[in-house]
Scaffold this motif. Sequence first.
Motif, PDB file in Angstrom:
ATOM      1  N   THR A 190      85.736  96.624 -16.018  1.00 19.22           N
ATOM      2  CA  THR A 190      86.365  95.642 -15.121  1.00 19.22           C
ATOM      3  C   THR A 190      85.650  94.300 -15.148  1.00 19.22           C
ATOM      4  OG1 THR A 190      85.115  96.523 -13.223  1.00 19.22           O
ATOM      5  CG2 THR A 190      87.323  97.409 -13.601  1.00 19.22           C
TER       6      THR A 190
ATOM      7  N   SER B 259      91.034  92.082 -13.274  1.00 19.38           N
ATOM      8  CA  SER B 259      91.431  91.649 -11.930  1.00 19.38           C
ATOM      9  C   SER B 259      90.727  92.436 -10.827  1.00 19.38           C
ATOM     10  CB  SER B 259      92.952  91.766 -11.756  1.00 19.38           C
ATOM     11  OG  SER B 259      93.355  93.126 -11.628  1.00 19.38           O
TER      12      SER B 259
ATOM     13  N   VAL C  23      96.107  99.531 -10.983  1.00 21.25           N
ATOM     14  CA  VAL C  23      96.539  98.166 -11.302  1.00 21.25           C
ATOM     15  C   VAL C  23      97.048  98.027 -12.732  1.00 21.25           C
ATOM     16  CG1 VAL C  23      94.974  97.163  -9.597  1.00 21.25           C
ATOM     17  CG2 VAL C  23      94.221  97.373 -11.993  1.00 21.25           C
ATOM     18  N   GLY C  24      96.959  99.099 -13.526  1.00 20.50           N
ATOM     19  CA  GLY C  24      97.477  99.044 -14.884  1.00 20.50           C
ATOM     20  C   GLY C  24      96.463  98.660 -15.938  1.00 20.50           C
ATOM     21  N   GLY C  25      95.162  98.733 -15.609  1.00 20.99           N
ATOM     22  CA  GLY C  25      94.138  98.404 -16.584  1.00 20.99           C
ATOM     23  C   GLY C  25      93.670  99.588 -17.398  1.00 20.99           C
TER      24      GLY C  25
ATOM     25  N   ARG D 250      94.541  93.030 -16.305  1.00 19.10           N
ATOM     26  CA  ARG D 250      94.621  93.831 -15.081  1.00 19.10           C
ATOM     27  C   ARG D 250      93.299  94.534 -14.788  1.00 19.10           C
ATOM     28  NH1 ARG D 250      99.821  94.812 -13.105  1.00 19.10           N
ATOM     29  NH2 ARG D 250     101.440  93.733 -14.285  1.00 19.10           N
TER      30      ARG D 250
ATOM     31  N   ASN E  80      97.683  92.341 -21.606  1.00 18.39           N
ATOM     32  CA  ASN E  80      98.035  92.356 -20.188  1.00 18.39           C
ATOM     33  C   ASN E  80      97.190  93.396 -19.438  1.00 18.39           C
ATOM     34  OD1 ASN E  80      99.742  91.738 -17.825  1.00 18.39           O
ATOM     35  ND2 ASN E  80     100.512  93.811 -18.134  1.00 18.39           N
ATOM     36  N   ALA E  81      97.001  94.569 -20.064  1.00 20.35           N
ATOM     37  CA  ALA E  81      96.173  95.610 -19.439  1.00 20.35           C
ATOM     38  C   ALA E  81      94.729  95.145 -19.305  1.00 20.35           C
ATOM     39  CB  ALA E  81      96.242  96.893 -20.268  1.00 20.35           C
TER      40      ALA E  81
END
Length: 382
Positions: free
Chosen positions: A277, A345, A306-308, A342, A338-339
């Motif tokens: 992260t 994030s 969150v889709g990561g 996320r 995009n992942a």
Amino acid sequence: MTAKHFVLAAGGTGGHMVPAAALAAELTRRGHRVALITDPRGSRFPELFDGIQTHVLPAGRFQAKRPAGWLPAAREMWRGRALARQLYRTFKPAAVIGFGGYPAFPALLAAFAQDIPTAVHEQNAVLGRVNRLVAGQVQAIATSYDKTERLSSRFADKVHLVGNPVREAVLALRTRAYPLLEEDGIFRVLVTGGSQGASILSKVVPDGLAMLPVQFRRRLQVTHQARIEDIDAARAQYAEHQIAADLATYLPDMPEQLAWAHLVIGRAGASTIAELTAAGRPAILVPLPGATDDHQTANAREITRVGGARTIAQSEFTAVELAKQMQKLGLDPAALENAAGRAKSVGRPNAVGDLADLVESLDAPLVRLPVGAPAKPKAAFA
């Protein structure tokens, strides 16, 4: 600010030692003096604590299934407490901070006996056993997730969400872009089971990657950290499938490996999640089923929500399932990027600074903060 002395107490696994090392470096940078209390396992991480005085103290381990060992463990714990008290009389710490693991327990008991301010840091999404034992007596509880299981609401007034500190080299990746991934370019996969490796990854990943379409498979460049007893078999599997792979039992350049990875396949230990992260890297996570209180499954929830990342229970982690998830992720560069965003994030890049602020304030008036508030204390806890 006046220079102070701080004692950090951490169990001997990477999950406890890495955040302790990050805090030690930050406190030293601020002009303070730091000492580490750990066990023999913790002394095997010397590169993390260069220039930090280290004390290896006895700390008994209580195992529920081995009651015959409780009395010897209690004796060791009490001996460690006595030695810690001796250290405090000369070192005179302004505060003692525990990072979990049984080696932290005697250090904290000694601090309680001498009325030294204390705090604990919890790296996982489930409050660990030692931290649960001392939660009622410490001045502050620093957490890494917005929800921490097994943490009583009775202690809400002294809970601070700070995140899990990571090494500076990993944090620096936050400013670097996700590595360019072209449809016909190299696809870099990092496989890591944490400081101990993971046999299940060595058994499943080579065969799972072999099931990918041939054009995708030829693009793969795998870096795989494996247990010493698994590495030869895994290397042979990759060679049989003609997949380019570098294998090692230890990756000293983990931040650089993470920098170039398009996808990480690994466990869901606290340090792994914190680094994913912080850097912003998508992952396929396989939580360790035997982890205490199933904390790795809890660790994986936020980044997965969150889709990561995608989380696969070990009982369902097969070559077929891995190949399926790899195709969903790897065949769409935009989805992967995009992942990655996320994952980033939910990172907490200010974790070490916020934790250091909290620690510096332990012997000063502190403010009562709501659960999850940034660690900027100013007045007293209740």
